[in-house]
Design an enzyme around this catalytic site. Structure first.
Site, short mmCIF file in Angstrom:
data_model
loop_
_atom_site.label_atom_id
_atom_site.label_comp_id
_atom_site.label_asym_id
_atom_site.label_seq_id
_atom_site.Cartn_x
_atom_site.Cartn_y
_atom_site.Cartn_z
N HIS A 25 0.85 -1.19 0.00
CA HIS A 25 0.00 0.00 0.00
C HIS A 25 0.88 1.24 0.00
O HIS A 25 1.31 1.72 1.04
CB HIS A 25 -0.93 -0.01 1.22
CG HIS A 25 -2.01 1.00 1.15
ND1 HIS A 25 -3.22 0.87 1.77
CD2 HIS A 25 -2.08 2.21 0.52
CE1 HIS A 25 -3.98 1.91 1.53
NE2 HIS A 25 -3.29 2.75 0.77
N ALA A 41 -8.65 10.83 2.36
CA ALA A 41 -8.03 11.87 1.52
C ALA A 41 -8.61 11.91 0.10
O ALA A 41 -8.26 12.80 -0.67
CB ALA A 41 -6.52 11.64 1.44
N ASN A 83 -7.90 3.23 10.17
CA ASN A 83 -7.99 4.50 9.44
C ASN A 83 -9.09 4.44 8.39
O ASN A 83 -9.27 3.43 7.71
CB ASN A 83 -6.65 4.84 8.77
CG ASN A 83 -5.57 5.06 9.82
OD1 ASN A 83 -4.66 4.26 9.97
ND2 ASN A 83 -5.70 6.13 10.57
N ARG A 137 -21.57 -1.19 21.39
CA ARG A 137 -22.75 -1.95 20.96
C ARG A 137 -22.73 -2.24 19.45
O ARG A 137 -23.60 -2.90 18.93
CB ARG A 137 -24.03 -1.19 21.33
CG ARG A 137 -24.38 -1.34 22.81
CD ARG A 137 -25.72 -0.71 23.16
NE ARG A 137 -25.69 0.73 23.02
CZ ARG A 137 -25.17 1.58 23.92
NH1 ARG A 137 -24.63 1.10 25.03
NH2 ARG A 137 -25.17 2.87 23.71
N ASP A 153 3.45 4.21 11.40
CA ASP A 153 4.27 5.43 11.44
C ASP A 153 4.11 6.16 12.78
O ASP A 153 4.78 7.16 13.02
CB ASP A 153 3.94 6.36 10.27
CG ASP A 153 2.51 6.86 10.28
OD1 ASP A 153 1.73 6.43 11.16
OD2 ASP A 153 2.15 7.67 9.41
N GLY A 154 3.22 5.66 13.64
CA GLY A 154 3.01 6.31 14.93
C GLY A 154 2.12 7.54 14.84
O GLY A 154 1.76 8.12 15.86
N ASP A 171 1.49 3.28 3.23
CA ASP A 171 0.54 4.25 2.66
C ASP A 171 1.30 5.54 2.29
O ASP A 171 0.76 6.64 2.41
CB ASP A 171 -0.61 4.55 3.64
CG ASP A 171 -1.85 5.11 2.95
OD1 ASP A 171 -1.87 5.20 1.71
OD2 ASP A 171 -2.80 5.47 3.66
N GLY A 229 -1.70 10.73 4.13
CA GLY A 229 -0.80 9.61 3.91
C GLY A 229 0.43 9.77 4.77
O GLY A 229 0.68 10.83 5.35
#
Ligand SMILES: [Zn+2]
Length: 388
Positions: A60, A140, A219, A227, A248-249, A274, A309
């Site tokens: 990706h 995006a 994401n 629920r 990537d944190g 990404d 990204g």
């Protein structure tokens, strides 16, 4: 034919565990792993201080090093392929989509010659992300680009791509999405759930229709509610699916990443970047899909805060994976190489250091920095030759 290559005396991350060995590569393949290997005319690399693992496979990625896959220019793919080995990447799927159906057909037709013919990292095929995604979770992607799933439209894309579309991200709750999932599988690609607002039941229907992968878990999808677990809980609990994690944190906090990994385990976790074309550029601003983006803290975001990204390269994701998930280097190679190779349909020749496999190797120093990358037996990146 190029010269054989011997990588001598490194600690090799083998499927069976680490072992200090030589690796002999010839004609693009690993032909022997053992001690004291020799071959006439071979180029020899001393790897005594290095760890060697299978090169990273990024399923990706939208570009990097200034090269964007939102293009009809196949040389952008080739430029990226030449650049990516500096980050340990030895193969990848080209994630792309056009403004509309006609543009998407043109893009696939134009980029198709690059598949399997790049030097450096190998382009293994395409990942179609959008247009068959939920406008409520567009991330995006400009909402004007999105369209309801139509089997015939996808088949036109796949034909233009020469059958090289390997992964398609779709939202299973959209009308006819499940019909599309069947067509994707039948065409040889893998349907992936993503950019979705599906509830648990719609996810289950998606899995029953052949969805086997999840695009950047957490994401651009409905969040967990106690629920209505939505796609995150459904994906974690479905043993048949693999899940992408952006490590990537910035896209996901390390704690939910660790929670997901504890459920997914080392076989179902697929690390992806990404990456945008801005990855690895150290720029503080740029453009994406006609809009200004600001880069800070390892992520690129639009003015409204939407993350568009990641800009952290795969080697940083690899290091983060070990740190965030508390895993060994061998397991990190599974997450960044072995499992993504399976998703890309290339596990017969990529993703493991084994005799007979493609000689796609990354050589890391004690700080897990990439010192050398070998793509199909050729040294594609050598830090010793870098001036910066
Ligand atoms: Zn993406």
């Amino acid at each position: 034919m190029s010269r054989p290559l011997i990588i001598r005396n490194g600690v090799v991350a083998l499927p069976s565990g680490p072992s200090r060995s030589d690796i002999l590569c010839r004609d693009g393949r690993i032909v022997a792993i053992g001690n004291g290997l020799n071959a006439p005319e071979a180029e020899v690399v001393n790897a005594a201080a290095l760890t060697i693992g299978p090169g990273f496979v990024d399923v990706h990625v939208h570009g990097g090093g200034g090269h964007s896959f939102l293009t009809q220019d196949q040389f952008r793919i080739r430029d990226y392929a030449a650049w990516a080995p500096r980050n340990g990447v030895t193969s990848f799927l080209v994630s792309t989509v056009g403004r509309d159906a006609a543009d998407t057909v043109e893009i696939f037709a134009a980029l198709r010659p690059a598949i399997h013919s790049t030097s450096g990292a190998e382009a293994l095929g395409f990942h179609l992300e959008g247009p068959f995604i939920n406008p409520l979770r567009h991330g995006a992607f400009p909402p004007a680009m999105l369209r309801p799933p139509v089997r015939e439209e996808f088949l036109r894309f796949q034909e233009a791509a020469g059958g090289h579309i390997r992964q398609v991200t779709l939202a299973p709750e959209l009308p006819l999405a499940l019909d599309l999932a069947g067509a994707i599988t039948a065409s040889g690609a893998i349907p992936a759930m993503g950019h979705t607002d599906a509830n648990s039941e719609q996810c289950r229907a998606g899995f029953e229709s052949g969805i086997r992968h999840v695009t950047h878990l957490f994401n651009a999808m409905r969040p967990i509610h106690q629920r209505e677990g939505g796609p995150i809980v459904a994906a974690l609990l479905e043993d048949a699916v693999t899940c992408e994690l952006i490590c990537d944190g910035a896209h996901v906090d390390p704690a939910p990443l660790l929670m997901a990994y504890r459920i997914l385990g080392p076989h179902r976790t697929v690390v992806v970047t990404d990456n945008l074309h801005l990855a690895g550029m150290h720029a503080d601003s740029g453009r994406f899909a006609g809009e200004d983006v600001t880069v800070s803290g390892g992520k690129a975001a639009k003015a409204d805060g939407t993350i568009v990204g990641s800009v952290e390269t795969m080697d940083q994701h690899f290091r983060n994976t070990m740190r965030f998930l508390g895993i060994s280097i061998s397991t990190a190679f599974r997450l960044c190489s072995t499992n993504p190779a399976r998703v890309a349909g290339a596990s017969n020749r990529k993703g493991q250091v084994e005799r007979g496999m493609d000689a796609d190797l990354v050589l890391l120093d004690g700080d897990l920095q990439v010192q050398m990358t070998v793509c199909r037996g050729e040294i594609a990146f050598d830090r010793r030759n870098q001036t910066t």
